[in-house]
Design a protein around this motif. Structure first.
Motif, PDB file in Angstrom:
ATOM      1  N   THR A   1       0.826  -1.208   0.000  1.00 21.01           N
ATOM      2  CA  THR A   1       0.000   0.000   0.000  1.00 21.01           C
ATOM      3  C   THR A   1       0.863   1.261   0.000  1.00 21.01           C
ATOM      4  OG1 THR A   1      -0.140  -0.070   2.416  1.00 21.01           O
ATOM      5  CG2 THR A   1      -1.914  -1.130   1.185  1.00 21.01           C
ATOM      6  N   ILE A   2       2.177   1.099  -0.002  1.00 15.33           N
ATOM      7  CA  ILE A   2       3.108   2.224   0.043  1.00 15.33           C
ATOM      8  C   ILE A   2       3.908   2.260  -1.247  1.00 15.33           C
ATOM      9  CG2 ILE A   2       5.136   3.171   1.213  1.00 15.33           C
ATOM     10  CD1 ILE A   2       4.121   1.943   3.793  1.00 15.33           C
ATOM     11  N   LEU A   3       4.073   3.450  -1.824  1.00 15.53           N
ATOM     12  CA  LEU A   3       4.876   3.586  -3.031  1.00 15.53           C
ATOM     13  C   LEU A   3       6.339   3.293  -2.702  1.00 15.53           C
ATOM     14  CD1 LEU A   3       4.792   4.484  -6.067  1.00 15.53           C
ATOM     15  CD2 LEU A   3       5.604   6.702  -5.242  1.00 15.53           C
ATOM     16  N   PRO A   4       6.992   2.400  -3.454  1.00 12.81           N
ATOM     17  CA  PRO A   4       8.411   2.117  -3.210  1.00 12.81           C
ATOM     18  C   PRO A   4       9.279   3.262  -3.731  1.00 12.81           C
ATOM     19  CG  PRO A   4       7.616   0.805  -5.053  1.00 12.81           C
ATOM     20  CD  PRO A   4       6.411   1.534  -4.499  1.00 12.81           C
ATOM     21  N   GLY A   5       9.544   4.227  -2.867  1.00 16.65           N
ATOM     22  CA  GLY A   5      10.266   5.428  -3.274  1.00 16.65           C
ATOM     23  C   GLY A   5      11.711   5.139  -3.636  1.00 16.65           C
ATOM     24  N   ILE A   6      12.168   5.699  -4.745  1.00 15.59           N
ATOM     25  CA  ILE A   6      13.561   5.524  -5.172  1.00 15.59           C
ATOM     26  C   ILE A   6      14.480   6.360  -4.294  1.00 15.59           C
ATOM     27  CG2 ILE A   6      15.160   5.890  -7.103  1.00 15.59           C
ATOM     28  CD1 ILE A   6      12.613   5.263  -8.900  1.00 15.59           C
ATOM     29  N   THR A   7      14.029   7.559  -3.910  1.00 17.12           N
ATOM     30  CA  THR A   7      14.806   8.357  -2.960  1.00 17.12           C
ATOM     31  C   THR A   7      14.869   7.641  -1.617  1.00 17.12           C
ATOM     32  OG1 THR A   7      14.132  10.392  -4.091  1.00 17.12           O
ATOM     33  CG2 THR A   7      15.014  10.616  -1.859  1.00 17.12           C
ATOM     34  N   ARG A   8      13.754   7.065  -1.180  1.00 15.48           N
ATOM     35  CA  ARG A   8      13.733   6.287   0.059  1.00 15.48           C
ATOM     36  C   ARG A   8      14.775   5.180   0.024  1.00 15.48           C
ATOM     37  NH1 ARG A   8      11.776   1.303   1.273  1.00 15.48           N
ATOM     38  NH2 ARG A   8      10.877   0.902   3.358  1.00 15.48           N
ATOM     39  N   ASP A   9      14.763   4.387  -1.036  1.00 16.93           N
ATOM     40  CA  ASP A   9      15.697   3.270  -1.163  1.00 16.93           C
ATOM     41  C   ASP A   9      17.142   3.766  -1.162  1.00 16.93           C
ATOM     42  OD1 ASP A   9      16.228   0.339  -1.928  1.00 16.93           O
ATOM     43  OD2 ASP A   9      17.235   1.440  -3.537  1.00 16.93           O
ATOM     44  N   SER A  10      17.393   4.873  -1.842  1.00 19.72           N
ATOM     45  CA  SER A  10      18.749   5.427  -1.919  1.00 19.72           C
ATOM     46  C   SER A  10      19.220   5.896  -0.549  1.00 19.72           C
ATOM     47  CB  SER A  10      18.778   6.587  -2.913  1.00 19.72           C
ATOM     48  OG  SER A  10      18.289   6.189  -4.182  1.00 19.72           O
TER      49      SER A  10
END
Length: 371
Positions: A264-273
């Motif tokens: 239900t949460i967008l897999p953020g690319i900034t988050r992952d980085s």
């Protein structure tokens, strides 16, 4: 050269009336996020049985659309957001564009849209940047925001996947998205409204998710807050994400906790980085269900010393206040350099070419000018 091979697949039809140097300079002086657009856009069309065709870079212009276009009625749409950065030598780079291509493909699958290949995705970006190279800002903290999107253009009121679809990319010079000031961004915690449900479209980047967030976002502004934080739809207990950003908490011992990607949460690319950079420096990073009560109790006891939002537009933005109908909590600012400040500096130094790129995240799209 790879860039030339890719951009060759998009035919360039130059804008016959581009902005003058003065008009461009004025537009780029202090742009409101997403309000200023460059001279061109990339475009391709998909038809059932034919696939993607008509790859071109054309003048930015309104889109003629039939009032029966499926996207207007059933929101069959997906989009992305990423930035191009000008380095000190004048070269232009993208940050992890392959990850954006993969996420757009995943969103398209969820929305029953044809996928855009990574090659077409990259060719569209690189062709557009090459056409509008003078629009890439060179001022500190500024960048060129790129918005790829796919939508159902077939005139049809049948509730079924469209047989005609458009892929476009527009570009906008941008500065800061949020202004945290000295105290951090104030956040309203939504009760009763939810961004996404299990089995829904929460992990897709699609228009309906953002439309659903606008009423609670309006409520947040009425309460003096800049953003809204959503809880899970099943128990109304666990924090998920903001209207367009992910949430990260820092504990007193320097460890990190953030909501897990539950579907239900967008897999953020900034988050992952950011999580990767934090792990690189030896911090413990937990991705798990995180209750609102744990955050409020942690802030009150000093166990949680920082909260920050992260995303392509916001990058890293400290949270200074959490409020709702039954609480109003201030998150004290850390004395000295905070984790949020430090990871923001590391990330942006990498993006703007001021630091090494150990993970190979940056992709050059334009060489430095000669001379």
């Amino acid at each position: 050269m790879e860039t030339q091979a890719l951009t060759a697949s998009f035919t360039v039809i130059p804008n016959r009336h581009p902005a003058s140097d003065e008009e461009r300079w004025l537009a780029m002086e202090n742009p409101v996020f997403g309000k200023v657009f460059t001279d061109h856009m990339a475009r391709a069309t998909w038809r059932d049985g034919e696939g993607w065709a008509d790859h071109r870079i054309v003048a930015l212009a309104p889109l003629p659309m039939h009032p029966g276009a499926a996207v207007l009625h059933y929101a069959q749409q997906a989009f992305e957001g990423l930035k191009a950065y000008r380095h000190e030598d004048g070269s232009v780079w993208l940050f992890r564009p392959e990850a954006n291509a993969a996420r757009l493909a995943a969103s398209c699958r969820r929305m029953a849209l044809p996928e855009v290949s990574e090659q077409d995705f990259m060719a569209a970006l690189e062709g557009l940047i090459a056409a509008d190279r003078n629009w890439v800002p060179g001022t500190p903290g500024a960048s060129l925001y790129l918005r790829p999107f796919v939508f159902a253009s077939e005139p049809s009121l049948l509730v079924q996947p469209a047989h005609e679809v458009e892929f476009l990319v527009t570009a906008s010079p941008v500065g800061a998205y949020l202004s945290p000031g000295d105290t951090g961004v104030p956040i309203w915690v939504s009760r009763g409204y939810h961004r996404a449900n299990p089995g829904g479209t929460g992990e897709a980047k699609t228009a309906g998710n953002y439309a659903a967030s606008m009423l609670p976002q309006q409520e947040a502004k009425e309460q003096g807050c800049q953003q809204v934080l959503f809880l899970d739809a099943k128990e109304d207990t666990y924090v998920e994400e903001f209207g367009g950003m992910n949430l990260v908490a820092v504990r007193a011992d320097g460890s990190i906790v953030t909501p897990r990607l539950s579907g239900t949460i967008l897999p953020g690319i900034t988050r992952d980085s950011i999580l990767t950079l934090l792990r690189d420096e030896g911090r413990e990073v937990e991705e798990r269900d995180l209750a609102l009560s744990e955050i409020l109790e942690g802030v009150a006891s000093g166990e949680i010393v920082e909260l920050f939002a992260c995303g392509t537009a916001a990058v890293v933005t400290p949270v200074g206040r959490l409020a709702s109908d039954d609480f109003d909590v201030t998150v004290p600012r850390v004395e000295g350099e905070s984790v949020a400040d430090a990871v923001l500096a590391r990330l942006t130094d990498l993006q703007y070419g001021r630091a090494e790129d150990p993970h190979g995240w940056m992709r050059k799209v334009l060489d430095a000018p000669e001379g």
